[in-house]
Design a protein around this motif. Structure first.
Motif, PDB file in Angstrom:
ATOM      1  N   GLU A   4       0.842  -1.199   0.000  1.00 42.98           N
ATOM      2  CA  GLU A   4       0.000   0.000   0.000  1.00 42.98           C
ATOM      3  C   GLU A   4       0.874   1.245   0.000  1.00 42.98           C
ATOM      4  OE1 GLU A   4      -3.828   1.908   2.328  1.00 42.98           O
ATOM      5  OE2 GLU A   4      -2.943   0.068   3.051  1.00 42.98           O
ATOM      6  N   GLN A  32      -7.109   1.879  -0.606  1.00 46.42           N
ATOM      7  CA  GLN A  32      -7.786   0.907  -1.459  1.00 46.42           C
ATOM      8  C   GLN A  32      -7.538  -0.504  -0.924  1.00 46.42           C
ATOM      9  OE1 GLN A  32      -9.816   1.780  -4.052  1.00 46.42           O
ATOM     10  NE2 GLN A  32      -9.440   3.825  -3.253  1.00 46.42           N
ATOM     11  N   ASP A  33      -8.524  -1.381  -1.109  1.00 43.28           N
ATOM     12  CA  ASP A  33      -8.393  -2.751  -0.621  1.00 43.28           C
ATOM     13  C   ASP A  33      -7.390  -3.571  -1.431  1.00 43.28           C
ATOM     14  OD1 ASP A  33     -10.294  -2.297   1.347  1.00 43.28           O
ATOM     15  OD2 ASP A  33     -11.950  -3.015   0.105  1.00 43.28           O
ATOM     16  N   HIS A  34      -7.275  -3.258  -2.720  1.00 45.07           N
ATOM     17  CA  HIS A  34      -6.418  -4.038  -3.605  1.00 45.07           C
ATOM     18  C   HIS A  34      -5.655  -3.106  -4.546  1.00 45.07           C
ATOM     19  CE1 HIS A  34      -8.560  -7.633  -2.329  1.00 45.07           C
ATOM     20  NE2 HIS A  34      -9.681  -6.972  -2.536  1.00 45.07           N
TER      21      HIS A  34
END
Length: 69
Positions: A4, A32-34
């Motif tokens: 990240e 963001q998650d991904h």
């Protein structure tokens, strides 16, 4: 691999048959998650990460135009 808040740009080859030279971009925006993972035929030195930031706008515009036609 990017974590990240980081990005990586790596040259390599893709596909089992008919291997093609490519560049793998991994960009993980904070919050963001991904990460975004993009495979492109651009050379690593030619990759402009700002252009990929506009990808969301381009895809949304395409979907809107598709609904109208």
């Amino acid at each position: 691999m990017a974590r990240e808040g980081q990005y990586t740009v790596t040259a390599g080859k893709a596909f089992r048959e008919r291997k093609r030279r490519c560049t793998l971009i991994v960009l993980w925006v904070p919050g963001q998650d991904h990460p975004w993972v993009v495979l492109t035929d651009e050379l690593p030195d030619d990759v402009g990460l700002g252009a990929y930031g506009m990808r969301v706008w381009i895809e949304q515009g395409f979907r809107t135009l598709k609904r109208m036609g």
